[in-house]
Scaffold this motif. Sequence first.
Motif, short mmCIF file in Angstrom:
data_model
loop_
_atom_site.label_atom_id
_atom_site.label_comp_id
_atom_site.label_asym_id
_atom_site.label_seq_id
_atom_site.Cartn_x
_atom_site.Cartn_y
_atom_site.Cartn_z
N MET A 1 -3.55 -8.35 9.06
CA MET A 1 -2.48 -8.57 10.17
C MET A 1 -2.04 -9.78 10.29
SD MET A 1 -5.53 -9.23 13.18
CE MET A 1 -4.65 -10.38 14.02
N ARG A 2 -0.72 -9.69 10.80
CA ARG A 2 -0.20 -11.13 11.05
C ARG A 2 -0.88 -11.60 12.08
NH1 ARG A 2 4.97 -10.49 12.87
NH2 ARG A 2 4.77 -8.22 13.34
N ARG A 3 -0.57 -13.10 12.04
CA ARG A 3 -1.43 -13.73 12.93
C ARG A 3 -0.77 -13.69 14.41
NH1 ARG A 3 -5.07 -18.30 12.14
NH2 ARG A 3 -5.56 -18.36 9.95
N SER A 4 0.54 -13.40 14.50
CA SER A 4 1.16 -13.54 15.61
C SER A 4 0.56 -12.28 16.36
CB SER A 4 2.74 -13.19 15.62
OG SER A 4 2.92 -12.02 14.76
N ILE B 1 -3.65 -12.10 7.40
CA ILE B 1 -5.09 -12.28 7.42
C ILE B 1 -5.41 -10.77 6.77
CG2 ILE B 1 -7.26 -12.46 8.64
CD1 ILE B 1 -5.31 -13.72 10.84
N ILE B 2 -6.21 -11.07 5.69
CA ILE B 2 -6.43 -9.82 5.07
C ILE B 2 -7.95 -9.46 5.21
CG2 ILE B 2 -6.83 -8.63 2.64
CD1 ILE B 2 -4.09 -9.48 2.96
N THR B 3 -8.94 -10.31 5.36
CA THR B 3 -10.10 -10.06 5.70
C THR B 3 -10.79 -11.22 6.65
OG1 THR B 3 -10.74 -9.40 3.36
CG2 THR B 3 -12.67 -9.71 4.69
N GLY B 4 -11.45 -10.63 7.75
CA GLY B 4 -11.91 -11.80 8.65
C GLY B 4 -12.85 -11.13 9.94
N ASN B 5 -12.91 -11.90 10.80
CA ASN B 5 -13.39 -11.49 12.11
C ASN B 5 -12.58 -12.06 13.33
OD1 ASN B 5 -15.92 -9.93 11.29
ND2 ASN B 5 -16.35 -12.05 10.52
N ASN C 1 -8.90 -5.10 5.04
CA ASN C 1 -8.03 -4.65 4.38
C ASN C 1 -6.51 -4.81 5.03
OD1 ASN C 1 -9.59 -3.46 2.02
ND2 ASN C 1 -9.81 -1.91 3.22
N GLY C 2 -6.61 -5.88 5.97
CA GLY C 2 -5.47 -6.26 6.62
C GLY C 2 -5.53 -5.53 8.02
N ILE C 3 -6.26 -4.75 8.30
CA ILE C 3 -6.45 -4.00 9.72
C ILE C 3 -7.53 -4.30 10.57
CG2 ILE C 3 -6.38 -1.84 10.82
CD1 ILE C 3 -5.42 -0.82 7.95
N PRO C 4 -7.11 -4.99 11.83
CA PRO C 4 -8.11 -5.12 12.74
C PRO C 4 -8.78 -3.78 13.33
CG PRO C 4 -6.12 -5.87 13.65
CD PRO C 4 -5.74 -5.13 12.16
N ASN C 5 -9.96 -3.83 13.28
CA ASN C 5 -10.79 -2.75 13.89
C ASN C 5 -11.32 -3.24 15.35
OD1 ASN C 5 -12.54 -0.94 14.91
ND2 ASN C 5 -13.52 -0.65 12.86
#
Lengths: 194, 62
Positions: free
Chosen positions: B1-4, B30-34, B48-52
């Motif tokens: 996901m883009r930071r924006s 951002i590819i992986t994170g929280n 995988n770049g997608i926020p859940n």
Amino acid sequence: MRDLKTFLQKFMQNCQNVYEPHEDSELLLRCALREIREEDTVLEVGAGSGYVSYFLMDRCRFLIATDINPHAVRCMRELGIDCIRTDLAKGLKGKFSLILFNPPYLELEEWEKAGDWIEIALNGGKNGVEVAARFLVEIKELLSDDGRIILVANSHNLKHICREIERLGYHYEIVDRERLFFEELYGIRIKLKL
Amino acid sequence: MRRSLLDILACPLCRGDLDVEVIEEDQEEIITGNLICKECGELYPIENGIPNMLPPELREKV
């Protein structure tokens, strides 16, 4: 320019467990193309494969799509669509000027429920209206004052959906229709009553 | 996901703003994170770049 071939190639690689675009997707795209303006901030809820968003994303200021199906959001990411995995529009804030939704609108019988992601994409609950009704409630705070919603309905759930729209204090207008073999599809344009 | 995208995301439980914890990112996104709610502390994974953004009780169910 975006073309169908690129969409289909990406879709075929990622299509398992994702609702394949049908006449209802086409109807939503057609309505949205007539409605969209360059300054629009667009939200597509339950966007599935991303078929509609894919052909809209270059025609507006900003577009984000959601789906509850992990395969669907993966498919959309492959198409370069900004997307999040969620239930309807949960976890979003701010205001959108154009909101699109082709909801699950069939009332499935028990034997038709496959217990998979495609069932979730089709099953609209009683009268085929339960998911659309919940959407109309939850989406209100994300719609800008002069924003528009395009919602797809069919001959079986239309009167139930229109009743919900009125009950929740929206204006609506049927802007497109398509006769199929066993049903008719409708594009409904909805606005807040100011 | 883009930071924006952070500008239009909020905690689905309490509507709180979110902090981001990046594990992996490239120039674009951002590819992986929280994503962590500043109010209630609930955590939403980015994979995988997608926020859940599914509320926790739905994450288990679907």
